[in-house]
Design a protein around this motif. Structure first.
Motif, PDB file in Angstrom:
ATOM      1  N   PRO A  23      24.156  -6.591 -66.896  1.00 31.14           N
ATOM      2  CA  PRO A  23      22.940  -7.268 -66.436  1.00 31.14           C
ATOM      3  C   PRO A  23      22.784  -7.227 -64.921  1.00 31.14           C
ATOM      4  N   ARG A  24      23.906  -7.188 -64.205  1.00 31.53           N
ATOM      5  CA  ARG A  24      23.861  -7.137 -62.750  1.00 31.53           C
ATOM      6  C   ARG A  24      23.186  -5.848 -62.283  1.00 31.53           C
ATOM      7  N   ARG A  25      23.666  -4.727 -62.862  1.00 27.87           N
ATOM      8  CA  ARG A  25      23.062  -3.429 -62.537  1.00 27.87           C
ATOM      9  C   ARG A  25      21.578  -3.440 -62.862  1.00 27.87           C
ATOM     10  N   LEU A  26      21.262  -4.034 -64.021  1.00 32.23           N
ATOM     11  CA  LEU A  26      19.876  -4.084 -64.486  1.00 32.23           C
ATOM     12  C   LEU A  26      19.028  -4.857 -63.483  1.00 32.23           C
ATOM     13  N   LEU A  27      19.560  -6.001 -62.999  1.00 33.41           N
ATOM     14  CA  LEU A  27      18.832  -6.806 -62.016  1.00 33.41           C
ATOM     15  C   LEU A  27      18.553  -5.992 -60.763  1.00 33.41           C
ATOM     16  N   LEU A  28      19.605  -5.286 -60.289  1.00 34.09           N
ATOM     17  CA  LEU A  28      19.441  -4.484 -59.067  1.00 34.09           C
ATOM     18  C   LEU A  28      18.382  -3.421 -59.268  1.00 34.09           C
ATOM     19  N   ALA A  29      18.468  -2.700 -60.422  1.00 33.60           N
ATOM     20  CA  ALA A  29      17.511  -1.631 -60.673  1.00 33.60           C
ATOM     21  C   ALA A  29      16.102  -2.193 -60.785  1.00 33.60           C
ATOM     22  N   LEU A  30      15.963  -3.321 -61.508  1.00 42.18           N
ATOM     23  CA  LEU A  30      14.647  -3.931 -61.675  1.00 42.18           C
ATOM     24  C   LEU A  30      14.065  -4.363 -60.335  1.00 42.18           C
ATOM     25  N   GLY A  31      14.900  -5.029 -59.524  1.00 40.23           N
ATOM     26  CA  GLY A  31      14.433  -5.509 -58.225  1.00 40.23           C
ATOM     27  C   GLY A  31      13.967  -4.368 -57.351  1.00 40.23           C
ATOM     28  N   GLY A  32      14.795  -3.310 -57.273  1.00 43.20           N
ATOM     29  CA  GLY A  32      14.419  -2.162 -56.457  1.00 43.20           C
ATOM     30  C   GLY A  32      13.140  -1.518 -56.958  1.00 43.20           C
ATOM     31  N   ALA A  33      13.053  -1.367 -58.292  1.00 46.13           N
ATOM     32  CA  ALA A  33      11.870  -0.728 -58.870  1.00 46.13           C
ATOM     33  C   ALA A  33      10.623  -1.555 -58.599  1.00 46.13           C
ATOM     34  N   LEU A  34      10.759  -2.882 -58.695  1.00 47.61           N
ATOM     35  CA  LEU A  34       9.609  -3.762 -58.472  1.00 47.61           C
ATOM     36  C   LEU A  34       9.098  -3.628 -57.036  1.00 47.61           C
ATOM     37  N   ILE A  35      10.026  -3.575 -56.076  1.00 44.65           N
ATOM     38  CA  ILE A  35       9.617  -3.469 -54.674  1.00 44.65           C
ATOM     39  C   ILE A  35       8.928  -2.132 -54.422  1.00 44.65           C
ATOM     40  N   VAL A  36       9.520  -1.050 -54.954  1.00 44.34           N
ATOM     41  CA  VAL A  36       8.912   0.275 -54.755  1.00 44.34           C
ATOM     42  C   VAL A  36       7.533   0.326 -55.396  1.00 44.34           C
ATOM     43  N   ALA A  37       7.441  -0.195 -56.651  1.00 46.87           N
ATOM     44  CA  ALA A  37       6.169  -0.165 -57.355  1.00 46.87           C
ATOM     45  C   ALA A  37       5.113  -0.959 -56.603  1.00 46.87           C
ATOM     46  N   THR A  38       5.499  -2.136 -56.074  1.00 44.95           N
ATOM     47  CA  THR A  38       4.555  -2.959 -55.327  1.00 44.95           C
ATOM     48  C   THR A  38       4.039  -2.206 -54.107  1.00 44.95           C
ATOM     49  N   TYR A  39       4.971  -1.575 -53.398  1.00 47.78           N
ATOM     50  CA  TYR A  39       4.565  -0.857 -52.188  1.00 47.78           C
ATOM     51  C   TYR A  39       3.597   0.270 -52.532  1.00 47.78           C
ATOM     52  N   LEU A  40       3.956   1.047 -53.558  1.00 46.26           N
ATOM     53  CA  LEU A  40       3.101   2.168 -53.926  1.00 46.26           C
ATOM     54  C   LEU A  40       1.727   1.667 -54.355  1.00 46.26           C
ATOM     55  N   PHE A  41       1.709   0.579 -55.150  1.00 42.99           N
ATOM     56  CA  PHE A  41       0.429   0.018 -55.602  1.00 42.99           C
ATOM     57  C   PHE A  41      -0.437  -0.369 -54.411  1.00 42.99           C
ATOM     58  N   LEU A  42       0.181  -1.078 -53.443  1.00 39.23           N
ATOM     59  CA  LEU A  42      -0.592  -1.560 -52.296  1.00 39.23           C
ATOM     60  C   LEU A  42      -1.149  -0.404 -51.487  1.00 39.23           C
ATOM     61  N   VAL A  43      -0.342   0.625 -51.305  1.00 39.82           N
ATOM     62  CA  VAL A  43      -0.768   1.695 -50.405  1.00 39.82           C
ATOM     63  C   VAL A  43      -1.741   2.652 -51.093  1.00 39.82           C
TER      64      VAL A  43
END
Lengths: 279, 251
Positions: A16-36
């Motif tokens: 679950p730790r790895r999953l949290l890290l992957a999810l968090g990173g993916a969420l930040i990247v996705a947010t940035y791409l969406f905004l830009v």
């Protein structure tokens, strides 16, 4: 150092730790791409509430997931200097902000922790320091993900030797600052209409008077201010860690195993008795 | 005099955050103004720390509002209705409207969160987090950082005075400034790191890294009713946001 010798290490929480890290990173990247990619047209007309919501939740949520994933794997020696980094960030950042400088100087603690304790501790320090700072200055809160990224990149730079020589630190600072500026700009634009200090707003005003869109102008300002800021921060941190007594550096496994400070990392007495790296 | 505390700090913080979310969701200047006048101002007035909170809001939001007004009021290339032409700078109606919307949003944002934060009892918040079984490392880092900030500020001041007594004069150029910064931060960081390594050993000796639940010395002020209310607030605001944004997309 902090791992228990009598209790079995729990391996079950690894996944679950790895999953949290992957999810968090993916969420930040996705947010940035969406905004830009999706939103830049909207700001001039309707200044969509969706964009500000996405930037708040995407970056804060991503930062929270990252912290949740990182914290359990940190050792006590890393955890103990994280509050120190947070307090340094806030104390120095508050002063720089109230002087109306064009740079922020609010990442000295984050970079220091990243250099001594590694990228994971750096990222957690960045995110948490903006969350704690939010209690005194709410405007710091939405930039938590950007601060986490700075800590992560600073740690990676340190791991690959950016702090072994004094002249490498500003180069790493330039690169990290440029990436940090790119990420911070949409947050500033969609949350607050790019309001900052007088110093940073003067730079945005110059680009705006040339007819740039607000997001473009804020991104250019971010690239300019953040790179300059991180160059100064990286040099300051490099000079601070060079001045540290070896005993202080040696207590951090990350700094020791990756020889972050080169010959100053405190290994020479033990390993390289005749290997030629004695200065 | 601090005000009498009714709700748990966690509930208050969540309420403040959700109010900010609502303002972002609705995104109308009328709603922001209403929240500012009907919620933020009464909350500040009844907080018992009117002067401190007012000063903090003014110090934090004031410069931002002013610089935002200057930025968008004078430089807004998208603006059509020009009210005043000053060469490169043009005062436009759209720019002023944009500055007003953003200014109101920033005022609510600062007012709500600062009022919640400045009336917050940090030990009580940390105790609640411990009782709710939050990650103990998170509780330690946050609690220790909040406690360390005044200590760091005081120490920085003392070191600055000591260095000034030794002849440190703040020069004009950027290099001189960085050097002055270094003469203060280097001893500061070394001192703090020595403290941290001592704390590391003490925490290790007291079983900080061992698993298992922790006991808090402070009583739990959280109630089942407040826990239910927190969940209801989150669900309510979430549903409202979906409906509001959904109707906005359809309309």
């Amino acid at each position: 150092m902090s791992s228990s010798l009598t209790l079995p290490a729990d391996r079950t929480t690894e996944r679950p730790r790895r999953l949290l890290l992957a999810l968090g990173g993916a969420l930040i990247v996705a947010t940035y791409l969406f905004l830009v990619i999706v939103q830049p047209t909207e700001i001039a007309g309707g200044m969509g509430s969706a964009a500000s919501l996405v930037s708040l939740f995407g970056f804060l949520g991503g930062g929270a997931l990252l912290v949740g994933g990182i914290l359990p794997m940190l050792t006590t020696s890393s955890l103990v200097i994280m509050p120190l980094g947070i307090a340094l960030n806030i104390a120095i950042g508050q002063v720089a902000g109230s002087l109306g400088l064009q740079i922020y100087l609010d990442a000295i603690g984050t970079v220091l922790v990243a250099v001594l304790a590694g990228p994971a501790a750096g990222a957690a320090t960045g995110a948490l320091s903006n969350a704690v700072w939010g209690l005194f200055n709410p405007f710091a809160l939405p930039f938590a993900a950007g601060a986490a990224l700075i800590g992560l990149l600073a740690g990676l730079a340190a791991k690959h030797g950016a702090f072994r020589r004094v002249y490498l630190a500003p180069v790493a600072g330039l690169v990290v600052g440029a990436i940090g500026g790119l990420v911070a700009a949409p947050v500033a634009v969609f949350m607050f209409g790019a309001a900052g200090t007088f110093g940073t707003n003067a730079i945005i005003a110059v680009f705006r008077s040339m007819g740039d869109k607000l997001l473009v102008a804020a991104t250019k300002q971010g690239l300019l201010s953040d790179s300059l800021d991180k160059i100064v921060v990286f040099v300051v941190v490099a000079l601070i860690v060079y001045a540290l007594p070896q005993r202080a550096v040696r207590q951090f496994p990350f700094a020791r195993t990756h020889r972050v400070l080169g010959a100053r990392s405190g290994q020479r007495a033990m390993t390289t008795a005749g290997a030629g790296s004695v200065r | 005099m601090p005000r009498r505390r009714i709700l748990n700090p966690l509930t208050e913080l969540l309420a403040a955050v959700l109010l900010v979310v609502l303002v972002l969701v609705v995104n109308r200047w009328e709603f922001s103004l209403a929240v500012l006048l009907l919620v933020v101002v009464p909350a500040v007035l009844t907080s018992g720390r009117v002067r401190q909170i007012g000063l903090a809001v003014l110090l934090i939001a004031g410069p931002l509002l002013l610089s935002s007004l200057l930025l968008h009021g004078l430089f807004f290339p998208e603006g059509r209705t020009v009210l005043l032409d000053l060469g490169p700078a043009r005062v436009t109606r759209e720019g002023l409207a944009f500055a007003a919307v953003m200014g109101l949003r920033m005022s609510v944002f600062t007012g709500v969160l600062l009022t919640a934060a400045m009336t917050l009892d940090v030990p009580e918040l940390l105790a609640t987090m411990t009782h709710r079984r939050w990650n103990r490392k998170l509780v330690f880092v946050v609690g220790s950082a909040v406690g360390l900030i005044p200590h760091v500020a005081l120490r920085a001041q003392q070191i600055t005075r000591a260095q000034q007594a030794r002849g440190l004069v703040l020069g004009r150029g950027p290099v001189a400034r960085v050097r002055a910064l270094l003469t203060v931060t280097t001893p500061l960081v070394i001192g703090l790191l020595v403290d941290a390594s001592e704390r590391n050993r003490m925490l290790g000796a007291r079983g900080f890294s061992s698993p298992g639940p922790r006991t808090s010395y402070l009583p739990d002020t959280d109630t089942p009713r407040q826990r239910a209310a927190r969940r209801a607030m989150v669900v309510g605001v979430g549903l409202f946001s979906v409906l509001w944004l959904g109707s906005g997309v359809l309309a």
